[in-house]
Structures are given as structure tokens and as C-alpha cells.
Design a protein around this motif. Structure first.
Motif, PDB file in Angstrom:
ATOM      1  N   GLN A 181      97.146-133.742  -3.041  1.00 26.64           N
ATOM      2  CA  GLN A 181      96.211-134.159  -4.389  1.00 26.64           C
ATOM      3  C   GLN A 181      96.669-133.426  -5.406  1.00 26.64           C
ATOM      4  OE1 GLN A 181      93.057-132.720  -1.881  1.00 26.64           O
ATOM      5  NE2 GLN A 181      92.472-134.696  -1.379  1.00 26.64           N
ATOM      6  N   ARG A 182      97.090-132.114  -5.291  1.00 31.49           N
ATOM      7  CA  ARG A 182      97.427-131.557  -6.683  1.00 31.49           C
ATOM      8  C   ARG A 182      98.735-132.243  -7.155  1.00 31.49           C
ATOM      9  NH1 ARG A 182      95.057-126.624  -7.502  1.00 31.49           N
ATOM     10  NH2 ARG A 182      93.889-125.757  -5.630  1.00 31.49           N
ATOM     11  N   ALA A 183      99.565-132.807  -6.564  1.00 31.11           N
ATOM     12  CA  ALA A 183     100.652-133.690  -6.843  1.00 31.11           C
ATOM     13  C   ALA A 183     100.230-134.795  -7.685  1.00 31.11           C
ATOM     14  CB  ALA A 183     101.639-133.972  -6.095  1.00 31.11           C
ATOM     15  N   ARG A 184      99.105-135.729  -7.219  1.00 24.86           N
ATOM     16  CA  ARG A 184      98.669-136.697  -7.803  1.00 24.86           C
ATOM     17  C   ARG A 184      97.912-136.511  -9.109  1.00 24.86           C
ATOM     18  NH1 ARG A 184      94.533-138.816  -3.410  1.00 24.86           N
ATOM     19  NH2 ARG A 184      93.892-139.990  -5.071  1.00 24.86           N
ATOM     20  N   LEU A 185      97.382-135.246  -9.265  1.00 18.18           N
ATOM     21  CA  LEU A 185      96.537-134.913 -10.278  1.00 18.18           C
ATOM     22  C   LEU A 185      97.740-134.469 -11.330  1.00 18.18           C
ATOM     23  CD1 LEU A 185      93.762-132.751  -9.216  1.00 18.18           C
ATOM     24  CD2 LEU A 185      93.469-134.999  -9.980  1.00 18.18           C
ATOM     25  N   ASP A 186      98.722-133.918 -11.004  1.00 20.01           N
ATOM     26  CA  ASP A 186      99.723-133.687 -12.145  1.00 20.01           C
ATOM     27  C   ASP A 186     100.262-135.066 -12.659  1.00 20.01           C
ATOM     28  OD1 ASP A 186      99.366-131.024 -11.813  1.00 20.01           O
ATOM     29  OD2 ASP A 186     101.030-130.701 -10.280  1.00 20.01           O
ATOM     30  N   ALA A 187     100.533-135.944 -11.756  1.00 18.01           N
ATOM     31  CA  ALA A 187     101.109-137.225 -12.089  1.00 18.01           C
ATOM     32  C   ALA A 187     100.335-137.922 -12.953  1.00 18.01           C
ATOM     33  CB  ALA A 187     101.671-138.080 -11.107  1.00 18.01           C
ATOM     34  N   LEU A 188      98.951-137.684 -12.791  1.00 17.80           N
ATOM     35  CA  LEU A 188      97.780-138.329 -13.685  1.00 17.80           C
ATOM     36  C   LEU A 188      97.891-137.774 -15.107  1.00 17.80           C
ATOM     37  CD1 LEU A 188      95.363-140.262 -13.858  1.00 17.80           C
ATOM     38  CD2 LEU A 188      93.962-138.279 -12.940  1.00 17.80           C
ATOM     39  N   ARG A 189      98.007-136.714 -15.298  1.00 13.03           N
ATOM     40  CA  ARG A 189      97.543-135.915 -16.542  1.00 13.03           C
ATOM     41  C   ARG A 189      98.264-136.606 -17.828  1.00 13.03           C
ATOM     42  NH1 ARG A 189      99.084-131.916 -20.106  1.00 13.03           N
ATOM     43  NH2 ARG A 189      97.510-130.377 -20.458  1.00 13.03           N
ATOM     44  N   PRO A 190      99.571-137.007 -17.782  1.00 13.88           N
ATOM     45  CA  PRO A 190      99.984-137.559 -19.034  1.00 13.88           C
ATOM     46  C   PRO A 190      99.227-138.966 -19.214  1.00 13.88           C
ATOM     47  CG  PRO A 190     102.111-137.001 -17.344  1.00 13.88           C
ATOM     48  CD  PRO A 190     100.739-136.889 -16.836  1.00 13.88           C
ATOM     49  N   ARG A 191      98.930-139.747 -18.486  1.00 11.39           N
ATOM     50  CA  ARG A 191      98.115-140.831 -18.653  1.00 11.39           C
ATOM     51  C   ARG A 191      97.039-140.471 -19.127  1.00 11.39           C
ATOM     52  NH1 ARG A 191      97.956-144.172 -13.519  1.00 11.39           N
ATOM     53  NH2 ARG A 191      98.332-142.226 -12.324  1.00 11.39           N
ATOM     54  N   LEU A 192      96.198-139.405 -18.558  1.00 11.71           N
ATOM     55  CA  LEU A 192      94.906-138.943 -18.993  1.00 11.71           C
ATOM     56  C   LEU A 192      94.800-138.562 -20.485  1.00 11.71           C
ATOM     57  CD1 LEU A 192      91.716-138.504 -18.351  1.00 11.71           C
ATOM     58  CD2 LEU A 192      92.549-136.140 -17.689  1.00 11.71           C
ATOM     59  N   ALA A 193      95.759-137.996 -20.862  1.00 16.81           N
ATOM     60  CA  ALA A 193      96.004-137.553 -22.520  1.00 16.81           C
ATOM     61  C   ALA A 193      96.367-138.766 -23.096  1.00 16.81           C
ATOM     62  CB  ALA A 193      97.457-136.695 -22.375  1.00 16.81           C
ATOM     63  N   ASP A 194      96.932-139.874 -22.718  1.00 15.88           N
ATOM     64  CA  ASP A 194      97.018-140.902 -23.511  1.00 15.88           C
ATOM     65  C   ASP A 194      95.584-141.501 -23.610  1.00 15.88           C
ATOM     66  OD1 ASP A 194      99.711-140.726 -24.132  1.00 15.88           O
ATOM     67  OD2 ASP A 194     100.370-141.868 -22.420  1.00 15.88           O
ATOM     68  N   LEU A 320      87.278-135.327  -9.159  1.00 14.67           N
ATOM     69  CA  LEU A 320      88.355-134.876  -9.893  1.00 14.67           C
ATOM     70  C   LEU A 320      89.337-135.986  -9.602  1.00 14.67           C
ATOM     71  CD1 LEU A 320      89.504-133.170 -11.939  1.00 14.67           C
ATOM     72  CD2 LEU A 320      90.519-131.650 -10.067  1.00 14.67           C
ATOM     73  N   LEU A 321      89.706-136.349  -8.149  1.00 15.35           N
ATOM     74  CA  LEU A 321      90.854-137.281  -7.985  1.00 15.35           C
ATOM     75  C   LEU A 321      90.180-138.814  -8.551  1.00 15.35           C
ATOM     76  CD1 LEU A 321      91.435-135.871  -4.484  1.00 15.35           C
ATOM     77  CD2 LEU A 321      93.054-136.087  -6.236  1.00 15.35           C
ATOM     78  N   GLU A 322      89.067-139.065  -8.437  1.00  9.61           N
ATOM     79  CA  GLU A 322      88.488-140.272  -8.704  1.00  9.61           C
ATOM     80  C   GLU A 322      88.674-140.444 -10.184  1.00  9.61           C
ATOM     81  OE1 GLU A 322      84.531-140.116  -7.587  1.00  9.61           O
ATOM     82  OE2 GLU A 322      84.939-140.616  -5.331  1.00  9.61           O
ATOM     83  N   THR A 323      89.163-139.517 -10.974  1.00 10.96           N
ATOM     84  CA  THR A 323      89.489-139.787 -12.672  1.00 10.96           C
ATOM     85  C   THR A 323      90.732-140.879 -12.638  1.00 10.96           C
ATOM     86  OG1 THR A 323      88.728-137.368 -12.878  1.00 10.96           O
ATOM     87  CG2 THR A 323      90.117-138.670 -14.490  1.00 10.96           C
ATOM     88  N   GLY A 324      91.530-140.840 -11.701  1.00 11.81           N
ATOM     89  CA  GLY A 324      92.640-141.531 -11.458  1.00 11.81           C
ATOM     90  C   GLY A 324      92.224-143.150 -11.223  1.00 11.81           C
ATOM     91  N   ASP A 325      91.073-143.539 -10.743  1.00 10.89           N
ATOM     92  CA  ASP A 325      90.677-144.701 -10.054  1.00 10.89           C
ATOM     93  C   ASP A 325      90.813-145.881 -11.465  1.00 10.89           C
ATOM     94  OD1 ASP A 325      90.335-143.456  -7.826  1.00 10.89           O
ATOM     95  OD2 ASP A 325      88.155-143.761  -7.764  1.00 10.89           O
ATOM     96  N   THR A 326      91.233-146.807 -11.022  1.00  7.09           N
ATOM     97  CA  THR A 326      91.040-147.981 -12.136  1.00  7.09           C
ATOM     98  C   THR A 326      89.730-148.465 -12.240  1.00  7.09           C
ATOM     99  OG1 THR A 326      93.508-148.782 -11.113  1.00  7.09           O
ATOM    100  CG2 THR A 326      92.077-150.484 -12.700  1.00  7.09           C
ATOM    101  N   PRO A 327      89.444-148.577 -13.525  1.00  9.28           N
ATOM    102  CA  PRO A 327      87.815-148.945 -13.599  1.00  9.28           C
ATOM    103  C   PRO A 327      87.764-150.238 -13.081  1.00  9.28           C
ATOM    104  CG  PRO A 327      88.962-147.821 -15.724  1.00  9.28           C
ATOM    105  CD  PRO A 327      90.014-147.920 -14.606  1.00  9.28           C
TER     106      PRO A 327
END
Length: 329
Positions: A181-194, A320-327
Motif C-alpha cells: 500500500q505504501r508503494a501504491r501511494l509512492d507511485a501516486l504522489r507525482p500524479r497527485l502533485a500534477d 488515503l488509498l482511495e485518493t488514487g481512484d479514478t473519478p
């Protein structure tokens, strides 16, 4: 003297709250009865107490009239009483007017708001959800000039440029996340920044985000009439993050095809901020992710010392993980 009460602990039979303290209970009843007497009212019958990790609330029967409601917030949401009082001055047509507020102790005494929306009988067409979202958005739009005053009441503030730092703190502080799960969040971070950079560039002003607006958090006393309450999870942030929770609830009831019309009903009061319809819809998609992050922040703010296995920590990790869900819209 102990009063006769009915206590509902839900699925939290072992939760420890101030309600377990006899002295605290006595202070509550003294305050409630004093405030009722001030308004020419008196308690009649056994109050019904609802004990939860995030609050203690009580339905109080009143002689010759509708019940009133007491609520005790923990320190992290003690702003709810002053916030509700302020909203009753600023947007009185949308909220309850408290009978009394003790800001220092996080206590509120509220009138009855009528039937909850979730208890509405018969078939509820999607049009009703459109009405409640439009009304809620009008309230948010009216509160835009009050953003600093809202924050001054103690409501947490999270500007869009601050989201990434909040995400990092939540990821680092949640012990229930496993390595995958931490790895998923790490991968999400650059996209969240954009996403946050794009959302900030669109320029929708901050307002009040209820952060948990669902059928049990609003009254529906009559056709076209809605009263929004239970502001303990609120944040001053991007207003469109509010849409996630009610849209998900409506989607569960009607299916995903209802979402575009609910989105557009919500956006109608925002058409004067200088953005095109396409830009407003894009902002909704971007802010959808902030709705999940807001739920994660609420769990962490209210329960900062939760152990990794605690249900509140697990719920925070899930949000927190749901932050990566596609709207879905």
C-alpha cells in the motif's frame, strides 16, 4: 443525582468517552437543564444517549414540544458549536440555529430539525438529490467571502497547494499501511502533485467543505427544503471536494448514470467564477480525489493516537488509498 437514560453504543461497546465520568454527566445535565429553563423549557422523560468515538450526543425530550439535541465534541472538532452558530448568522436558511453553545467545552444544544433525509418515505427521485446539492453549493458560494473567518473559528484549513504535504504526513503517520500500500501511494504522489497544480490553476476560491455530507447529515422537512448539519469533519478548502460523498451515495441508489446531472446541479451556483462549463467539470474531477484525502485527514485528526490495528486507523488508510481512484464522472 443520576438520571434515567437510554445509552446506544452502536458497534463500539468498549469505547471510552467523557460519558463514563459521573461528574461530567452531572455537568452536562446541569448545563442542559439550565439552558432549557432559560428558554422556558424543561426536560421530560428519559434522554437517549448515543456514544461514539467521535462524539457523545443526546436526544432530550421536552415537555409540550419537540425534542432538543445535545452534542459534545472532542477537542479536535470542538469548533463545531461555534461554527454552527456562525453559519446560523451567515446562511440561516441552510442550517440550524443553536439554542446554546459552550465553545470551551465543545458542547452544543440544538433544536429538532425535522425528519432526516435518509428517513424520507416513498421513492425519492434523483431530482431531489439535485435540489439538495444545488442548495448546498449555494451555501458554499455564499461562504466564500467568509473563508478566513471560518478558519478563525478553528475549522482546519487546507489550501490546494498544501495538499501534497498533507498527503505525505498522512502516509508517514498511518501505521496500518502495509508495504504494498505504501508503494501504491509512492507511485501516486507525482500524479497527485500534477492534479493539485492543475486544480489550483483553475482558481476556484476556498469555502467550507462539510467533508461527510450524506443522507444522515441533513434534514428534509418538506419539498425543496434541506437543512445541513453535523459539521465536525469540516475543513476550509476546495469546495468541490464536498461532492464525492453525496455523489457516491446517490450512485449506490440510482447507478452511475445519475452522476452527470448531479454534478451539473451542484455546479450551477458556481457559474459566476469565470470558468467555462468544461473547466468547472474538470475541477470537479480533480477535486474528487481531495474528497478521499479529506476523509483520511478527518480520521487522523480526530484519532491521532490510534494504534495501527484500530478501526479508525484502518479507515484512514482506506480513505488515503482511495485518493488514487479514478473519478466516475
Amino acid at each position: 443525582m443520576e438520571r434515567t437514560v437510554e445509552v446506544d453504543r452502536g458497534t463500539y461497546p468498549d469505547v471510552v468517552t467523557p460519558w463514563e465520568q459521573e461528574a461530567w454527566r452531572g455537568q452536562v445535565f446541569d448545563w442542559v437543564e439550565g439552558r432549557l429553563a432559560h428558554d422556558g423549557l424543561r426536560l421530560s422523560g428519559a434522554p437517549q444517549v448515543r456514544v461514539r468515538p467521535w462524539s457523545v450526543s443526546m436526544r432530550i425530550p421536552v415537555a409540550g414540544g419537540a425534542p432538543v439535541w445535545f452534542k459534545a465534541n472532542p477537542p479536535a472538532s470542538a469548533f463545531e458549536g461555534p461554527l454552527t452558530a456562525a453559519l446560523s448568522r451567515w446562511v440561516p436558511e441552510h442550517v440550524l440555529r443553536p439554542l446554546a453553545v459552550d465553545a470551551g467545552r465543545g458542547w452544543s444544544l440544538l433544536p429538532d430539525g425535522g425528519p432526516l433525509f435518509r428517513d424520507t418515505r416513498g421513492d425519492v427521485p434523483p431530482r431531489v438529490w439535485e435540489e439538495l446539492l444545488t442548495g448546498y453549493a449555494r451555501m458554499q458560494r455564499a461562504l466564500v467571502p467568509r473563508a478566513d473567518e471560518l478558519a478563525g473559528l478553528g475549522v482546519p484549513r487546507l489550501r490546494v497547494p498544501e495538499v501534497l504535504a498533507s498527503f505525505d504526513r498522512l502516509r508517514a503517520g498511518n501505521g496500518s499501511l502495509d508495504p504494498d500500500q505504501r508503494a501504491r501511494l509512492d507511485a501516486l504522489r507525482p500524479r497527485l502533485a500534477d492534479w493539485c497544480a492543475e486544480l489550483a490553476s483553475l482558481g476556484v476560491p476556498d469555502s467550507l467543505d462539510h467533508a461527510d455530507l450524506h443522507e444522515g447529515q441533513l434534514f428534509h422537512p418538506g419539498p425543496g427544503s434541506f437543512t445541513y448539519f453535523d459539521w465536525g469533519d469540516s475543513v476550509v478548502s476546495h469546495p468541490f471536494a464536498s461532492l464525492r460523498v453525496p455523489a457516491q451515495r446517490a450512485c449506490e441508489r440510482y447507478g452511475p448514470e445519475v452522476l452527470p446531472r448531479l454534478r451539473d446541479a451542484y455546479l450551477e451556483p458556481w457559474t459566476d467564477v469565470g470558468l467555462s462549463a468544461a473547466e468547472l467539470r474538470r475541477a470537479v474531477r480533480l477535486a474528487w480525489r481531495l474528497g478521499a484525502l479529506g476523509r483520511a485527514r478527518s480520521w487522523t485528526r480526530l484519532f491521532p493516537s490510534a494504534t495501527p490495528a484500530a478501526p479508525t486507523a484502518v479507515a484512514g488508510a482506506r480513505s488515503l488509498l482511495e485518493t488514487g481512484d479514478t473519478p466516475p464522472l
